[in-house]
Design a protein around this motif. Sequence first.
Motif, mmCIF file in Angstrom:
data_model
loop_
_atom_site.group_PDB
_atom_site.id
_atom_site.type_symbol
_atom_site.label_atom_id
_atom_site.label_comp_id
_atom_site.label_asym_id
_atom_site.label_seq_id
_atom_site.Cartn_x
_atom_site.Cartn_y
_atom_site.Cartn_z
ATOM 1 N N THR A 210 58.541 36.906 37.231
ATOM 2 C CA THR A 210 57.192 37.626 37.888
ATOM 3 C C THR A 210 57.014 38.688 37.201
ATOM 4 O O THR A 210 55.771 38.740 37.251
ATOM 5 C CB THR A 210 57.978 38.005 39.455
ATOM 6 N N GLU A 211 57.782 39.413 36.508
ATOM 7 C CA GLU A 211 57.097 40.499 35.754
ATOM 8 C C GLU A 211 56.305 40.150 34.665
ATOM 9 O O GLU A 211 55.044 40.788 34.502
ATOM 10 C CB GLU A 211 58.371 41.349 35.235
ATOM 11 N N VAL A 212 56.439 39.045 34.106
ATOM 12 C CA VAL A 212 55.586 38.372 33.002
ATOM 13 C C VAL A 212 54.215 38.243 33.490
ATOM 14 O O VAL A 212 53.227 38.467 33.037
ATOM 15 C CB VAL A 212 56.095 37.460 32.091
ATOM 16 N N LYS A 213 54.426 37.397 34.687
ATOM 17 C CA LYS A 213 53.199 36.864 35.711
ATOM 18 C C LYS A 213 52.398 37.969 36.151
ATOM 19 O O LYS A 213 51.021 37.886 35.813
ATOM 20 C CB LYS A 213 53.563 36.138 36.774
ATOM 21 N N TYR A 214 53.027 39.089 36.234
ATOM 22 C CA TYR A 214 52.344 40.259 36.853
ATOM 23 C C TYR A 214 51.356 41.012 35.635
ATOM 24 O O TYR A 214 50.291 41.407 35.746
ATOM 25 C CB TYR A 214 53.315 41.276 37.514
ATOM 26 N N MET A 215 52.042 41.166 34.591
ATOM 27 C CA MET A 215 51.489 41.685 33.406
ATOM 28 C C MET A 215 50.234 40.742 33.099
ATOM 29 O O MET A 215 49.503 41.442 32.659
ATOM 30 C CB MET A 215 52.438 41.827 32.221
ATOM 31 N N GLN A 216 50.348 39.345 32.879
ATOM 32 C CA GLN A 216 49.273 38.729 32.651
ATOM 33 C C GLN A 216 48.191 38.717 33.630
ATOM 34 O O GLN A 216 47.157 38.741 33.039
ATOM 35 C CB GLN A 216 49.758 37.159 32.548
ATOM 36 N N ALA A 217 48.507 38.777 34.879
ATOM 37 C CA ALA A 217 47.558 38.706 35.753
ATOM 38 C C ALA A 217 46.607 40.284 35.580
ATOM 39 O O ALA A 217 45.578 40.395 35.922
ATOM 40 C CB ALA A 217 47.928 38.987 37.298
ATOM 41 N N TRP A 218 47.466 41.482 35.412
ATOM 42 C CA TRP A 218 46.727 42.791 35.184
ATOM 43 C C TRP A 218 45.996 42.385 33.959
ATOM 44 O O TRP A 218 45.046 43.126 33.944
ATOM 45 C CB TRP A 218 47.922 43.638 35.061
ATOM 46 N N GLU A 219 46.437 42.013 32.817
ATOM 47 C CA GLU A 219 45.759 41.879 31.798
ATOM 48 C C GLU A 219 44.001 40.963 31.858
ATOM 49 O O GLU A 219 43.218 41.381 31.611
ATOM 50 C CB GLU A 219 46.305 41.246 30.520
ATOM 51 N N GLU A 220 44.250 39.892 32.649
ATOM 52 C CA GLU A 220 43.212 39.116 33.073
ATOM 53 C C GLU A 220 42.265 40.051 33.868
ATOM 54 O O GLU A 220 41.031 39.739 33.701
ATOM 55 C CB GLU A 220 43.605 37.883 33.852
ATOM 56 N N LYS A 221 42.804 40.743 34.869
ATOM 57 C CA LYS A 221 41.764 41.457 35.839
ATOM 58 C C LYS A 221 41.228 42.427 34.946
ATOM 59 O O LYS A 221 39.982 43.050 35.007
ATOM 60 C CB LYS A 221 42.509 42.079 36.596
ATOM 61 N N LEU A 222 41.882 43.248 33.833
ATOM 62 C CA LEU A 222 41.360 44.083 33.027
ATOM 63 C C LEU A 222 40.234 43.648 32.118
ATOM 64 O O LEU A 222 39.419 44.274 32.089
ATOM 65 C CB LEU A 222 42.434 44.867 32.165
ATOM 66 N N LEU A 223 40.541 42.506 31.453
ATOM 67 C CA LEU A 223 39.477 41.948 30.900
ATOM 68 C C LEU A 223 37.972 41.549 31.614
ATOM 69 O O LEU A 223 36.906 41.628 31.176
ATOM 70 C CB LEU A 223 39.743 40.533 30.043
ATOM 71 N N GLU A 224 38.329 40.947 32.818
ATOM 72 C CA GLU A 224 37.574 40.650 34.009
ATOM 73 C C GLU A 224 36.655 41.768 34.250
ATOM 74 O O GLU A 224 35.342 41.939 34.228
ATOM 75 C CB GLU A 224 37.945 40.041 34.860
ATOM 76 N N ARG A 225 37.297 43.194 34.331
ATOM 77 C CA ARG A 225 36.518 44.338 34.853
ATOM 78 C C ARG A 225 35.538 44.735 33.530
ATOM 79 O O ARG A 225 34.497 45.408 33.714
ATOM 80 C CB ARG A 225 37.449 45.179 35.300
ATOM 81 N N GLN A 226 36.254 44.672 32.347
ATOM 82 C CA GLN A 226 35.534 45.126 31.100
ATOM 83 C C GLN A 226 34.164 44.320 30.884
ATOM 84 O O GLN A 226 33.263 44.798 30.583
ATOM 85 C CB GLN A 226 36.485 45.039 29.769
#
Length: 268
Positions: A210-226
């Motif tokens: 779940t930690e890995v899934k959370y990190m991936q989700a956060w990175e995807e959201k960061l890229l989306e916001r950028q």
Amino acid sequence: MNKRKSLKELNLLDKFLFDEAMDDPENVKTMLDIILSQNTNLKQSPQTEKEQRTSTDNRQIRLDVYAIDEDDVIYEVEAQKENTHNLPKRSRLYQGIIDSKLLPPGVVDFNLLNEVLIVMITPFDLFGYGLYRYTFQMRCEEVPELKLDDGATRIFLNTKGKHPELVSQELIELLKYMEHSTDEVSEQCKSERIQKIHRRVCRIKASKKTEVKYMQAWEEKLLERQKEKRELLRKMNHKMSIEEIADVLDMDLSEVKDIIEEQYDTED
């Protein structure tokens, strides 16, 4: 974007942890039982992040938790951490889109529409009356005791309520725990059902997967916001100064300049 919290620091009002926790039907059942003061028997496993739209051309929405009980009542539950100042109308949109999917094409008996109950859980008082719970159903203005009975209910829950005499102590404990999903708050809860939710939440927070899934989700959201910021910057360029753009988009001045130069290079 705000600094990323660790998985262990998340609370149930944080979207990622809420969705992960509500993948467990027992958590959904317990939450609904406490909120509604009833015994909810779910017909099937609840869905999290369920996409809904009326057609491919229309706006899509993602429902945090979508569940159906044995009486075909539909429950949609949202954890809303930020006050976007549009939640009443957002709940109207959710209800409308859910309703539009309930009857098969050609069916004209609207009495077959399921009952729909939408719950929004917030850490702020949306209406300013100091209540933990605000329940809305359609009533007649001229005859206030006359209900429309259209099968639609919307509930807004406020973790910072001030009138404990109007709701159950267990609901208050649930709301406090959702806002601060910690060992300390859990230990203060008298409800065994909330203790069980906490044990399940602890397992989620301790999971490496779940930690890995959370990190991936956060990175995807960061890229989306950028990406969104770049698109907004492109539209705002030539209309505002670089300083104004940086202020509106909460970006460093150097970052704005770099993106503008990059866009010029692309155009050339």
